[in-house]
Design a protein around this motif. Structure first.
Motif, PDB file in Angstrom:
ATOM      1  N   MET A 182     -24.665  39.788 -57.938  1.00 19.33           N
ATOM      2  CA  MET A 182     -24.379  41.121 -57.451  1.00 19.33           C
ATOM      3  C   MET A 182     -24.198  41.111 -55.931  1.00 19.33           C
ATOM      4  N   LEU A 183     -25.104  40.415 -55.226  1.00 19.64           N
ATOM      5  CA  LEU A 183     -25.017  40.346 -53.770  1.00 19.64           C
ATOM      6  C   LEU A 183     -23.727  39.659 -53.332  1.00 19.64           C
ATOM      7  N   GLU A 184     -23.327  38.618 -54.036  1.00 14.29           N
ATOM      8  CA  GLU A 184     -22.082  37.922 -53.703  1.00 14.29           C
ATOM      9  C   GLU A 184     -20.878  38.829 -53.904  1.00 14.29           C
ATOM     10  N   LYS A 185     -20.904  39.657 -54.935  1.00 12.08           N
ATOM     11  CA  LYS A 185     -19.814  40.595 -55.201  1.00 12.08           C
ATOM     12  C   LYS A 185     -19.707  41.625 -54.066  1.00 12.08           C
ATOM     13  N   ILE A 186     -20.857  42.109 -53.599  1.00 13.62           N
ATOM     14  CA  ILE A 186     -20.875  43.076 -52.487  1.00 13.62           C
ATOM     15  C   ILE A 186     -20.325  42.420 -51.222  1.00 13.62           C
ATOM     16  N   LYS A 187     -20.742  41.186 -50.944  1.00 14.90           N
ATOM     17  CA  LYS A 187     -20.248  40.476 -49.765  1.00 14.90           C
ATOM     18  C   LYS A 187     -18.748  40.240 -49.852  1.00 14.90           C
ATOM     19  N   GLN A 188     -18.262  39.917 -51.040  1.00 10.22           N
ATOM     20  CA  GLN A 188     -16.828  39.699 -51.229  1.00 10.22           C
ATOM     21  C   GLN A 188     -16.045  40.997 -51.010  1.00 10.22           C
ATOM     22  N   LEU A 189     -16.552  42.088 -51.543  1.00  7.77           N
ATOM     23  CA  LEU A 189     -15.912  43.392 -51.364  1.00  7.77           C
ATOM     24  C   LEU A 189     -15.911  43.791 -49.891  1.00  7.77           C
ATOM     25  N   ASP A 190     -17.029  43.555 -49.217  1.00  4.79           N
ATOM     26  CA  ASP A 190     -17.144  43.850 -47.792  1.00  4.79           C
ATOM     27  C   ASP A 190     -16.104  43.052 -47.005  1.00  4.79           C
ATOM     28  N   GLN A 191     -15.948  41.792 -47.351  1.00  2.81           N
ATOM     29  CA  GLN A 191     -14.974  40.942 -46.671  1.00  2.81           C
ATOM     30  C   GLN A 191     -13.540  41.411 -46.943  1.00  2.81           C
ATOM     31  N   GLU A 192     -13.265  41.825 -48.173  1.00  3.52           N
ATOM     32  CA  GLU A 192     -11.925  42.329 -48.509  1.00  3.52           C
ATOM     33  C   GLU A 192     -11.603  43.602 -47.735  1.00  3.52           C
ATOM     34  N   TRP A 193     -12.568  44.520 -47.665  1.00  4.44           N
ATOM     35  CA  TRP A 193     -12.357  45.750 -46.887  1.00  4.44           C
ATOM     36  C   TRP A 193     -12.140  45.422 -45.416  1.00  4.44           C
ATOM     37  N   PHE A 194     -12.931  44.477 -44.927  1.00  2.00           N
ATOM     38  CA  PHE A 194     -12.771  44.069 -43.531  1.00  2.00           C
ATOM     39  C   PHE A 194     -11.356  43.557 -43.278  1.00  2.00           C
ATOM     40  N   LEU A 195     -10.888  42.641 -44.123  1.00  2.00           N
ATOM     41  CA  LEU A 195      -9.556  42.062 -43.922  1.00  2.00           C
ATOM     42  C   LEU A 195      -8.462  43.122 -44.000  1.00  2.00           C
ATOM     43  N   THR A 196      -8.649  44.115 -44.864  1.00  2.00           N
ATOM     44  CA  THR A 196      -7.667  45.199 -44.966  1.00  2.00           C
ATOM     45  C   THR A 196      -7.644  46.026 -43.685  1.00  2.00           C
ATOM     46  N   ILE A 197      -8.815  46.480 -43.241  1.00  2.00           N
ATOM     47  CA  ILE A 197      -8.884  47.308 -42.026  1.00  2.00           C
ATOM     48  C   ILE A 197      -8.445  46.511 -40.805  1.00  2.00           C
ATOM     49  N   ASN A 198      -8.941  45.302 -40.688  1.00  2.00           N
ATOM     50  CA  ASN A 198      -8.623  44.463 -39.537  1.00  2.00           C
ATOM     51  C   ASN A 198      -7.146  44.064 -39.518  1.00  2.00           C
ATOM     52  N   GLY A 199      -6.506  44.088 -40.675  1.00  2.00           N
ATOM     53  CA  GLY A 199      -5.095  43.709 -40.759  1.00  2.00           C
ATOM     54  C   GLY A 199      -4.131  44.757 -40.254  1.00  2.00           C
ATOM     55  N   TYR A 200      -4.585  45.987 -40.064  1.00  2.00           N
ATOM     56  CA  TYR A 200      -3.720  47.066 -39.577  1.00  2.00           C
ATOM     57  C   TYR A 200      -3.687  47.066 -38.050  1.00  2.00           C
ATOM     58  N   HIS A 201      -2.971  46.140 -37.483  1.00  2.00           N
ATOM     59  CA  HIS A 201      -2.897  46.044 -36.030  1.00  2.00           C
ATOM     60  C   HIS A 201      -1.526  46.438 -35.529  1.00  2.00           C
ATOM     61  N   SER A 202      -1.516  46.997 -34.344  1.00  2.00           N
ATOM     62  CA  SER A 202      -0.259  47.292 -33.668  1.00  2.00           C
ATOM     63  C   SER A 202      -0.507  47.282 -32.169  1.00  2.00           C
ATOM     64  N   SER A 203       0.549  47.076 -31.418  1.00  2.00           N
ATOM     65  CA  SER A 203       0.402  47.070 -29.963  1.00  2.00           C
ATOM     66  C   SER A 203       0.035  48.455 -29.439  1.00  2.00           C
ATOM     67  N   PHE A 204       0.308  49.499 -30.227  1.00  2.00           N
ATOM     68  CA  PHE A 204      -0.081  50.854 -29.841  1.00  2.00           C
ATOM     69  C   PHE A 204      -1.583  51.062 -30.003  1.00  2.00           C
ATOM     70  N   TRP A 205      -2.138  50.671 -31.161  1.00  2.00           N
ATOM     71  CA  TRP A 205      -3.537  50.959 -31.476  1.00  2.00           C
ATOM     72  C   TRP A 205      -4.532  49.994 -30.831  1.00  2.00           C
TER      73      TRP A 205
END
Length: 191
Positions: free
Chosen positions: A1-24
């Motif tokens: 269960m803990l590994e699943k939460i960590k994996q989900l946390d990492q996936e959310w991180f990569l999604t949010i962190n992937g939205y980069h632009s020179s404006f933001w």
């Protein structure tokens, strides 16, 4: 269960962190920078002193104690205990993340930025009268924006900021309760 939460946390991180632009990028760096907010803090402090006079003494005391507790608990106890690497220090993520504006300390769980800002937002929600409802809403939006910027910049996982937000809200409730108790017991501050 803990590994699943960590994996989900990492996936959310990569999604949010992937939205980069020179404006933001520079906007998120500014939002995350404590020095950027100093003019706002000074104006807010002056307004609280002007509008709430003696009561502002207790307000500043509650805010100061909540910040000391939030920052101390997150940085000195929780981060070393859990020793969870920040995403920007995690070698398994180094090829996939965008780091904007530096990395910070080695450990990230839980976010001190989130703990501090949510403690302040919760305190304002409890300390200020109902006529300040829009400012109270703004305080929580401000806390969310700073927390989001930490993930965007690659220095925290979403779970880090969520944990910091929970700690901050709990401490805000505690110090907000103490603030109200002191107001009732010491009428000097209500004049």
């Amino acid at each position: 269960m803990l590994e699943k939460i960590k994996q989900l946390d990492q996936e959310w991180f990569l999604t949010i962190n992937g939205y980069h632009s020179s404006f933001w990028d520079p906007i998120m760096v500014a939002i995350s920078d404590r020095l950027f907010w100093i003019p706002f803090y000074l104006i807010l402090a002056a307004y609280l002193i002007y509008r709430h006079r003696r009561q502002s003494i207790l307000m500043f005391l509650a805010i100061g104690l909540a910040l000391l507790a939030a920052d101390g608990i997150s940085s000195r106890f929780i981060k070393p205990y859990f020793a969870r690497l920040r995403p920007c220090h995690d070698a398994t993520l180094s090829e996939t993340i965008n780091i904007v504006g530096g990395c910070g300390g080695k450990f990230g769980f839980l976010s001190s930025h989130a703990a501090n800002t949510f403690a302040i937002a919760m305190l304002f929600a409890l300390m200020l009268p109902d006529r300040y409802r829009y400012f109270k809403i703004f305080a929580f939006i401000w806390a969310v924006a700073i927390s989001y910027s930490r993930v965007y910049l690659g220095v925290h996982f979403p779970g880090d900021v969520l944990g910091g937000a929970v700690l901050g809200i709990v401490l805000g409730l505690i110090f907000g309760f103490l603030f109200r108790k002191l107001l009732v017991r010491h009428p000097y501050f209500t004049r």
